[in-house]
Design an enzyme around this catalytic site. Sequence first.
Site, short mmCIF file in Angstrom:
data_model
loop_
_atom_site.label_atom_id
_atom_site.label_comp_id
_atom_site.label_asym_id
_atom_site.label_seq_id
_atom_site.Cartn_x
_atom_site.Cartn_y
_atom_site.Cartn_z
N CYS A 219 -5.44 -3.27 3.07
CA CYS A 219 -5.31 -3.02 4.87
C CYS A 219 -6.19 -2.37 5.36
CB CYS A 219 -4.54 -1.62 4.43
SG CYS A 219 -3.62 -1.34 6.54
N GLU B 131 1.30 -0.84 -0.49
CA GLU B 131 0.20 0.14 0.05
C GLU B 131 0.81 1.27 -0.56
OE1 GLU B 131 -3.88 1.52 2.34
OE2 GLU B 131 -2.11 0.41 3.66
N LYS C 184 -9.83 1.24 -2.32
CA LYS C 184 -10.76 1.02 -1.34
C LYS C 184 -11.31 1.39 -0.15
CE LYS C 184 -7.67 1.13 4.03
NZ LYS C 184 -6.69 1.42 4.33
#
Length: 268
Positions: free
Chosen positions: A153, A41, A112
């Site tokens: 994440c 990321e 995301k």
Amino acid sequence: MKVSLIQMNSQNNKAENLRTATAMIEKAVSEEAPDLIVLPEYYAYLGEGRDNVHGNGEYFPDGEAYKLMSGLAAKHRVTIHAGSMVEKSGNNHYNTTVVFGPNGDEIARYRKIHLFDVDIPGGTSYRESDTISRGQDVVTYKVGDVTVGCAICYDIRFPELFRKLRDAGADVIVLPAAFTLMTGKDHWETLARARAIETQTYFLAVGQVLSHADGRKWCWGHSMVIDPWGHMVAQCSDKVATTSARLDLDYIGHVRRNVPVAQHHVLA
């Protein structure tokens, strides 16, 4: 199918981060000849401040990092899962994964979904939503005949996303991350193994490592490959490094036949 994970210590110097990523990709290609390479990321820029984060973002496909990764994928005839970076789109900014196929074309884009807004007791506050807009789509792509699912994440804490990826046919799930030291030491491996076991997929968790923001923030690292039974088959140490693994695709079917959880779901 062979995979190589690139564990970085990205900072607030985008040009230097891209040079490091390029060198590590080319080393992995030379030494391991993988089918899929994964970056962490925010591989292109990991800094602080809304203006800095937005200023180092890119409009796709015109940005420097986008073009670089597309070119490297085509040069080496490899699929590159380009971690994530800030994508500019109109007035919005997304934390976005772009995946490039062996001909350099974009084959997937994932924004995301779950944004990291937390106050760690005795630690640092993180407000991703101050700079980043939320994505909505569940995304998969193909490496040969293998279906790969995308997450980033903080997504790892929301198993419903991974259920959807498994239902969409994912055999492998990739999670680039910049997982904090405070949470990573207790939860990173446990969550990665849980998601692999639940979905009966190979789970590739690829992190940033060591400090950034002038030493005020630390990332856990420990990039790893987890098999569909929840066993770790490869892991990076606590430094900038790569690790590689060959995924036994027949083993996915073996695990799913022995414990056919996908056939036993009751709740939607």
